[in-house]
Design a protein around this motif. Sequence first.
Motif, short mmCIF file in Angstrom:
data_model
loop_
_atom_site.label_atom_id
_atom_site.label_comp_id
_atom_site.label_asym_id
_atom_site.label_seq_id
_atom_site.Cartn_x
_atom_site.Cartn_y
_atom_site.Cartn_z
N LEU A 1 21.99 -8.36 16.19
CA LEU A 1 23.00 -7.29 16.16
C LEU A 1 22.69 -6.27 17.25
N PRO A 2 23.74 -5.65 17.80
CA PRO A 2 23.49 -4.59 18.78
C PRO A 2 22.70 -3.45 18.14
N GLY A 3 21.99 -2.69 18.95
CA GLY A 3 21.07 -1.65 18.48
C GLY A 3 21.64 -0.70 17.45
N SER A 4 22.89 -0.26 17.61
CA SER A 4 23.46 0.73 16.68
C SER A 4 23.87 0.10 15.36
N GLU A 5 24.16 -1.21 15.32
CA GLU A 5 24.60 -1.87 14.09
C GLU A 5 23.44 -2.45 13.28
N ALA A 6 22.29 -2.65 13.89
CA ALA A 6 21.13 -3.22 13.18
C ALA A 6 20.62 -2.21 12.16
N PHE A 7 20.48 -2.63 10.91
CA PHE A 7 20.01 -1.71 9.86
C PHE A 7 18.49 -1.55 9.86
N ASP A 8 17.77 -2.48 10.54
CA ASP A 8 16.31 -2.36 10.66
C ASP A 8 15.89 -2.93 12.01
N PRO A 9 16.07 -2.14 13.08
CA PRO A 9 15.75 -2.66 14.41
C PRO A 9 14.25 -2.93 14.57
N TYR A 10 13.94 -3.72 15.61
CA TYR A 10 12.54 -4.07 15.90
C TYR A 10 11.70 -2.81 15.94
N PRO A 11 10.69 -2.65 15.39
CA PRO A 11 9.50 -3.21 14.75
C PRO A 11 9.68 -3.46 13.26
N PHE A 12 10.93 -3.47 12.76
CA PHE A 12 11.25 -3.84 11.37
C PHE A 12 10.44 -3.03 10.36
N ILE A 13 10.56 -1.74 10.44
CA ILE A 13 9.80 -0.84 9.55
C ILE A 13 10.26 -0.98 8.11
N LEU A 14 11.56 -1.12 7.88
CA LEU A 14 12.08 -1.28 6.52
C LEU A 14 11.55 -2.59 5.91
N MET A 15 11.52 -3.65 6.71
CA MET A 15 11.00 -4.94 6.22
C MET A 15 9.52 -4.80 5.84
N ASN A 16 8.74 -4.11 6.65
CA ASN A 16 7.32 -3.88 6.34
C ASN A 16 7.17 -3.09 5.04
N LEU A 17 8.04 -2.10 4.82
CA LEU A 17 8.00 -1.32 3.59
C LEU A 17 8.31 -2.21 2.39
N ILE A 18 9.32 -3.06 2.52
CA ILE A 18 9.69 -3.97 1.43
C ILE A 18 8.55 -4.95 1.14
N LEU A 19 7.94 -5.49 2.20
CA LEU A 19 6.81 -6.42 2.01
C LEU A 19 5.65 -5.73 1.30
N SER A 20 5.37 -4.50 1.66
CA SER A 20 4.29 -3.75 1.02
C SER A 20 4.60 -3.50 -0.45
N CYS A 21 5.86 -3.16 -0.74
CA CYS A 21 6.25 -2.92 -2.14
C CYS A 21 6.16 -4.21 -2.97
N VAL A 22 6.61 -5.31 -2.41
CA VAL A 22 6.53 -6.59 -3.12
C VAL A 22 5.08 -6.92 -3.43
N ALA A 23 4.21 -6.76 -2.43
CA ALA A 23 2.79 -7.07 -2.64
C ALA A 23 2.16 -6.11 -3.66
N ALA A 24 2.54 -4.83 -3.58
CA ALA A 24 1.97 -3.84 -4.49
C ALA A 24 2.40 -4.07 -5.93
N LEU A 25 3.60 -4.58 -6.14
CA LEU A 25 4.08 -4.85 -7.49
C LEU A 25 3.66 -6.24 -8.00
N GLN A 26 3.70 -7.20 -7.11
CA GLN A 26 3.42 -8.58 -7.52
C GLN A 26 1.95 -8.78 -7.89
N ALA A 27 1.04 -8.16 -7.19
CA ALA A 27 -0.39 -8.37 -7.46
C ALA A 27 -0.80 -7.97 -8.88
N PRO A 28 -0.48 -6.75 -9.35
CA PRO A 28 -0.90 -6.41 -10.72
C PRO A 28 -0.18 -7.25 -11.78
N ILE A 29 1.07 -7.63 -11.52
CA ILE A 29 1.79 -8.46 -12.49
C ILE A 29 1.11 -9.82 -12.61
N ILE A 30 0.74 -10.40 -11.49
CA ILE A 30 0.05 -11.70 -11.51
C ILE A 30 -1.31 -11.55 -12.18
#
Length: 163
Positions: free
Chosen positions: A65-94
Amino acid sequence: MSRYLVNNTVKEAELITDNLANPPKEILTRGQSISDKVARFGGSWKFIIYFCCFLLAWIILNSSLPGSEAFDPYPFILMNLILSCVAALQAPIIMMSQNRKEEKDRMRSENDYLINLKAEVEIRSLHQKIDLLLEEQMKQLYQHQVKQLELLQQIQMQINKAS
C-alpha cells in the motif's frame, strides 16, 4: 506414611492405587478449559502455519500500500506490539495448563511408587511363606528318613535272627 498405607492395604487385601487408566471425568473451571485449548492450539503446527501466514499477509499488505494508506508502515511497530502481546498472554496461559498436567504426572508417579512398594511387600511375604513351607517339608523329610532308618534296622535285626 506410605509404608504404613501399603502394609495396611496388604493386610486388608484392598486396592492401593487409583484407576489412572480410566480416571473419573475431571471437572475443569472455565479458565482451565480455556488454558488447555490455548495450549493445545498454541503448541501446534497449525498455529505456527496460521500465524506465519497472518504475519506474511500483514507485511505484504503494509508494504504494497502507498505510505499514507498503510496502517502499519515499515518497521511494523503495530505488528511488533501485537506479537509482544500475544507472547505475553500466551506464555502464562500455557504454563497454567502445563502446571495442571505436571500435577497429574506427579499423582501418576506417586501411584506407581505405591504399586512398586506394595509389590515389594507382597514379594517379601511370599518369600517368607515359601521359606516356611520349605522348612516344614524339611522337617517331614527328616521324620520320614528317621522312620525309614528304624524300619531298616528292624529288617536288619530280623535278617540277623533268621540267619
